[in-house]
Motif scaffolding. Structure first.
Motif, PDB file in Angstrom:
ATOM      1  N   PHE A  96       0.846  -1.188   0.000  1.00 45.80           N
ATOM      2  CA  PHE A  96       0.000   0.000   0.000  1.00 45.80           C
ATOM      3  C   PHE A  96       0.881   1.238   0.000  1.00 45.80           C
ATOM      4  N   LEU A  97       0.285   2.327  -0.450  1.00 42.65           N
ATOM      5  CA  LEU A  97       0.968   3.611  -0.457  1.00 42.65           C
ATOM      6  C   LEU A  97       0.484   4.426   0.721  1.00 42.65           C
ATOM      7  N   LEU A  98       1.403   5.094   1.400  1.00 41.49           N
ATOM      8  CA  LEU A  98       1.049   5.986   2.493  1.00 41.49           C
ATOM      9  C   LEU A  98       1.525   7.388   2.167  1.00 41.49           C
ATOM     10  N   ALA A  99       0.639   8.350   2.330  1.00 36.10           N
ATOM     11  CA  ALA A  99       1.001   9.753   2.183  1.00 36.10           C
ATOM     12  C   ALA A  99       0.875  10.398   3.562  1.00 36.10           C
ATOM     13  N   GLY A 100       0.420  11.642   3.631  1.00 38.22           N
ATOM     14  CA  GLY A 100       0.366  12.323   4.912  1.00 38.22           C
ATOM     15  C   GLY A 100      -0.774  11.855   5.801  1.00 38.22           C
ATOM     16  N   ASP A 101      -0.490  11.711   7.082  1.00 32.95           N
ATOM     17  CA  ASP A 101      -1.481  11.438   8.121  1.00 32.95           C
ATOM     18  C   ASP A 101      -2.364  10.244   7.795  1.00 32.95           C
ATOM     19  N   THR A 102      -3.595  10.481   7.348  1.00 36.33           N
ATOM     20  CA  THR A 102      -4.552   9.388   7.155  1.00 36.33           C
ATOM     21  C   THR A 102      -4.667   8.929   5.718  1.00 36.33           C
ATOM     22  N   HIS A 103      -3.858   9.486   4.828  1.00 35.61           N
ATOM     23  CA  HIS A 103      -4.004   9.166   3.410  1.00 35.61           C
ATOM     24  C   HIS A 103      -3.233   7.895   3.069  1.00 35.61           C
ATOM     25  N   GLY A 104      -3.979   6.887   2.673  1.00 36.60           N
ATOM     26  CA  GLY A 104      -3.367   5.626   2.288  1.00 36.60           C
ATOM     27  C   GLY A 104      -4.166   4.973   1.177  1.00 36.60           C
ATOM     28  N   TYR A 105      -3.481   4.214   0.332  1.00 39.32           N
ATOM     29  CA  TYR A 105      -4.134   3.590  -0.814  1.00 39.32           C
ATOM     30  C   TYR A 105      -3.629   2.159  -0.963  1.00 39.32           C
ATOM     31  N   PRO A 106      -4.555   1.193  -1.081  1.00 42.10           N
ATOM     32  CA  PRO A 106      -4.111  -0.182  -1.314  1.00 42.10           C
ATOM     33  C   PRO A 106      -3.602  -0.350  -2.737  1.00 42.10           C
ATOM     34  N   VAL A 107      -2.643  -1.204  -2.907  1.00 42.76           N
ATOM     35  CA  VAL A 107      -2.086  -1.509  -4.228  1.00 42.76           C
ATOM     36  C   VAL A 107      -2.375  -2.969  -4.528  1.00 42.76           C
ATOM     37  N   VAL A 108      -3.070  -3.217  -5.629  1.00 42.33           N
ATOM     38  CA  VAL A 108      -3.457  -4.582  -5.953  1.00 42.33           C
ATOM     39  C   VAL A 108      -2.753  -5.116  -7.194  1.00 42.33           C
ATOM     40  N   ARG A 109      -2.039  -4.240  -7.901  1.00 39.16           N
ATOM     41  CA  ARG A 109      -1.322  -4.685  -9.094  1.00 39.16           C
ATOM     42  C   ARG A 109      -0.066  -3.842  -9.232  1.00 39.16           C
ATOM     43  N   LEU A 110       1.032  -4.475  -9.510  1.00 38.62           N
ATOM     44  CA  LEU A 110       2.297  -3.772  -9.634  1.00 38.62           C
ATOM     45  C   LEU A 110       2.978  -4.198 -10.928  1.00 38.62           C
ATOM     46  N   ASP A 111       3.141  -3.236 -11.831  1.00 32.40           N
ATOM     47  CA  ASP A 111       3.777  -3.495 -13.117  1.00 32.40           C
ATOM     48  C   ASP A 111       3.111  -4.650 -13.856  1.00 32.40           C
ATOM     49  N   GLY A 112       1.751  -4.681 -13.777  1.00 32.74           N
ATOM     50  CA  GLY A 112       0.989  -5.686 -14.507  1.00 32.74           C
ATOM     51  C   GLY A 112       0.806  -6.992 -13.779  1.00 32.74           C
ATOM     52  N   GLU A 113       1.423  -7.160 -12.627  1.00 31.57           N
ATOM     53  CA  GLU A 113       1.319  -8.411 -11.891  1.00 31.57           C
ATOM     54  C   GLU A 113       0.451  -8.232 -10.657  1.00 31.57           C
ATOM     55  N   GLN A 114      -0.439  -9.196 -10.429  1.00 30.88           N
ATOM     56  CA  GLN A 114      -1.332  -9.144  -9.283  1.00 30.88           C
ATOM     57  C   GLN A 114      -0.561  -9.354  -7.995  1.00 30.88           C
ATOM     58  N   ILE A 115      -0.951  -8.610  -6.971  1.00 26.20           N
ATOM     59  CA  ILE A 115      -0.354  -8.761  -5.651  1.00 26.20           C
ATOM     60  C   ILE A 115      -1.297  -9.595  -4.791  1.00 26.20           C
ATOM     61  N   GLY A 116      -0.799 -10.694  -4.240  1.00 32.36           N
ATOM     62  CA  GLY A 116      -1.616 -11.565  -3.415  1.00 32.36           C
ATOM     63  C   GLY A 116      -2.826 -12.064  -4.167  1.00 32.36           C
ATOM     64  N   ASP A 117      -4.018 -11.916  -3.542  1.00 30.13           N
ATOM     65  CA  ASP A 117      -5.244 -12.374  -4.197  1.00 30.13           C
ATOM     66  C   ASP A 117      -5.910 -11.265  -4.997  1.00 30.13           C
ATOM     67  N   GLY A 118      -5.223 -10.135  -5.172  1.00 30.20           N
ATOM     68  CA  GLY A 118      -5.769  -9.057  -5.979  1.00 30.20           C
ATOM     69  C   GLY A 118      -6.712  -8.135  -5.239  1.00 30.20           C
ATOM     70  N   ARG A 119      -6.795  -8.288  -3.907  1.00 33.17           N
ATOM     71  CA  ARG A 119      -7.652  -7.430  -3.107  1.00 33.17           C
ATOM     72  C   ARG A 119      -6.816  -6.733  -2.032  1.00 33.17           C
ATOM     73  N   PRO A 120      -7.296  -5.559  -1.555  1.00 28.79           N
ATOM     74  CA  PRO A 120      -6.563  -4.893  -0.469  1.00 28.79           C
ATOM     75  C   PRO A 120      -6.373  -5.836   0.709  1.00 28.79           C
ATOM     76  N   GLY A 121      -5.169  -5.873   1.247  1.00 28.52           N
ATOM     77  CA  GLY A 121      -4.843  -6.819   2.306  1.00 28.52           C
ATOM     78  C   GLY A 121      -5.328  -6.377   3.680  1.00 28.52           C
ATOM     79  N   PRO A 122      -5.344  -7.306   4.643  1.00 31.99           N
ATOM     80  CA  PRO A 122      -5.822  -6.996   6.002  1.00 31.99           C
ATOM     81  C   PRO A 122      -4.924  -6.013   6.745  1.00 31.99           C
ATOM     82  N   VAL A 123      -3.636  -6.002   6.433  1.00 33.66           N
ATOM     83  CA  VAL A 123      -2.738  -5.061   7.108  1.00 33.66           C
ATOM     84  C   VAL A 123      -3.102  -3.630   6.729  1.00 33.66           C
ATOM     85  N   TYR A 124      -3.364  -3.420   5.435  1.00 36.34           N
ATOM     86  CA  TYR A 124      -3.783  -2.088   4.992  1.00 36.34           C
ATOM     87  C   TYR A 124      -5.083  -1.677   5.670  1.00 36.34           C
TER      88      TYR A 124
END
Length: 272
Positions: free
Chosen positions: A218-246
């Motif tokens: 996931f990407l973290l910006a300032g304070d509460t701003h965060g975004y899950p990442v489900v695909r990186l350079d065309g490849e799926q991350i994990g099961d393709g859904r935002p993870g529980p840690v995020y």
């Protein structure tokens, strides 16, 4: 041919007509005027401010959360550290402590003028106005504060696809810029534009992305701003859904901003 306009009211009217009305800018302080405005047409910088002339400026962003300034002093710590690295003189008389006190009160007053209980608050320190030269010699340092409704949403930002951009495509920031919060985001912009050209939403300036695809990202910006990442350079991350840690981290950040007490300041000085 463009008209020549010298009347301030007429100029402000023309600028206002060019605004979309959807900027979400609530209040703005300028040390050039030493005043706050809630009129979007007046939220401007002088053309000779070195933030524009040479990109000689630093910035940071805190949050107004449920009527309290969240992590303001943490962000001011970084702002002053960035200013020192950028060799920027401070805008008000006295030492860093005196400037911190003055800027804190200005941020507080701008938040009050915004009429909002929750929004983002960005502040810039610049080499200031005075000429079109390269160094700050002859310039008056500037401070600007803006209360605004957050960055514009990006397609897919709630379920972000992120594309890795190689160093060969967009050079990594040199350490001098990467280690301070500079106003110069040209490489960031180029990285993100390159990512969008490849079907992504955000860009990551990295020489290699091997070894991360099986984990939650996931990407973290300032304070509460965060975004899950489900695909990186065309490849799926994990099961393709935002993870529980995020999900857990996002929840904790939002709860801390809304109800925590570690880094909160009231809008009324000395208030609860």
């Amino acid at each position: 041919m463009p008209a020549v306009v010298n009347d301030p009211a007429a100029w402000a009217k023309l600028v206002g007509a060019a605004r979309s009305g959807k900027e979400g800018f609530f209040a703005f302080y300028s040390s050039v005027a030493d005043a706050i405005t809630t009129n979007v047409s007046l939220m401007t910088l002088p053309v000779d401010d070195h933030a524009i002339v040479r990109g000689h400026a630093v910035f940071d962003t805190c949050s107004l959360a449920e009527g309290r300034m969240y992590r303001l002093q943490v962000h001011l710590d970084r702002l002053f550290a960035s200013a020192a690295s950028a060799r920027l003189p401070l805008p008000f008389g006295g030492d860093e402590a005196a400037n911190r006190e003055r800027i804190t009160e200005i941020v507080r007053a701008t938040c009050v003028a915004s009429g909002r209980r929750s929004c983002d608050v960005r502040f810039w320190l610049t080499a200031g106005t005075g000429n079109l030269g390269v160094t700050p010699a002859g310039c008056t340092p500037s401070l600007y504060v803006l209360c605004f409704g957050g960055l514009p949403p990006l397609p897919g930002s709630e379920d972000a696809d992120t594309v890795g951009i190689s160093e060969a495509t967009v050079p990594l920031k040199p350490a001098a810029l990467a280690e301070l919060k500079s106003n110069n985001y040209l490489l960031n912009a180029l990285c993100m534009l390159a990512a969008k050209e490849r079907g992504g939403t955000y860009g990551i300036g990295a020489a290699t992305i091997a070894g991360v695809l099986e984990f939650g990202v996931f990407l973290l910006a300032g304070d509460t701003h965060g975004y899950p990442v489900v695909r990186l350079d065309g490849e799926q991350i994990g099961d393709g859904r935002p993870g529980p840690v995020y999900a857990a981290l996002k929840r904790l950040l939002l709860e801390d901003a809304a109800t925590g007490n570690a880094h909160h300041e009231p809008l009324q000085a000395g208030g609860a």
